[in-house]
Design a protein around this motif. Sequence first.
Motif, PDB file in Angstrom:
ATOM      1  N   GLY A   1       0.796  -1.221   0.000  1.00 55.93           N
ATOM      2  CA  GLY A   1       0.000   0.000   0.000  1.00 55.93           C
ATOM      3  C   GLY A   1       0.826   1.266   0.000  1.00 55.93           C
ATOM      4  N   GLY A   2       2.145   1.109  -0.128  1.00 57.38           N
ATOM      5  CA  GLY A   2       3.011   2.276  -0.164  1.00 57.38           C
ATOM      6  C   GLY A   2       3.454   2.747   1.201  1.00 57.38           C
ATOM      7  N   ALA A   3       3.146   1.971   2.242  1.00 56.61           N
ATOM      8  CA  ALA A   3       3.530   2.349   3.597  1.00 56.61           C
ATOM      9  C   ALA A   3       4.822   1.632   3.986  1.00 56.61           C
ATOM     10  CB  ALA A   3       2.412   2.013   4.584  1.00 56.61           C
TER      11      ALA A   3
ATOM     12  N   SER B   1      -1.347   2.931   4.811  1.00 51.75           N
ATOM     13  CA  SER B   1      -1.125   3.369   3.437  1.00 51.75           C
ATOM     14  C   SER B   1      -1.765   4.741   3.236  1.00 51.75           C
ATOM     15  CB  SER B   1      -1.752   2.376   2.458  1.00 51.75           C
ATOM     16  OG  SER B   1      -3.170   2.389   2.572  1.00 51.75           O
ATOM     17  N   ASN B   2      -1.471   5.364   2.092  1.00 54.51           N
ATOM     18  CA  ASN B   2      -2.080   6.661   1.790  1.00 54.51           C
ATOM     19  C   ASN B   2      -3.601   6.578   1.768  1.00 54.51           C
ATOM     20  OD1 ASN B   2       0.424   7.823   1.603  1.00 54.51           O
ATOM     21  ND2 ASN B   2       0.480   7.876  -0.626  1.00 54.51           N
TER      22      ASN B   2
END
Length: 218
Positions: free
Chosen positions: A120-122, A171-172
């Motif tokens: 999730g981009g985290a 995540s964002n």
Amino acid sequence: MVRVLLADDEAMIRAGVRAILATDRAIEVVAEAADGHAAVEMVRAHRPDVALLDIRMPVLDGLRAAEEIGAVAPATAVVMLTTFGQDENISRALGSGVSGFLLKASDPRELITAVHAAAGGAAYLSPAIARRVIDDYRDPARSLAARARESVAALTDRERDVLALLAAGHSNAEIGRTLHLVEGTVKAHVSSILTKLDARNRVRAAILAYRAGLGPGL
């Protein structure tokens, strides 16, 4: 579906990790490798969302493989999975831009959490690793916690809210839902946070958040 590459030179370890990941229907292991060079080639061929890499592998170790994956497939997030937690490994892994660092002795649920966070981009550091990073970077002349608080003080209230959730591994999209923001606005806040904190990536920003007291219970 989160597509994962699994790389470890021990077949039994790969089988165990694969079994853990199989308990989550939203995760699919699309390729496996027994050395770092093969892992890079598998990433090049399959473009997985996440590459789970053991640090100590033949031909090309996991740290060097992570650096090469960052060059050939920057969209693939890398999570390091290892029995060892030496300080130099942690520092080098974080410096190479990995999205997570886990000990193999961690709770299996942490593995699932780390994969989803990375996809999730985290960023995700197991609590044991996060604590070690903080402890090992203590400065007796001037508290790193104090310096981190000074850095965080330069953020707006909304940016501090975003940073706290980022440090918790969200995540964002998850941050947006929690704070009632569109994802594009969250991305803009994250970009501003990284610039103001002079942080190379989300992991570095999360470490600063931990030091400043914004981390999740550390």
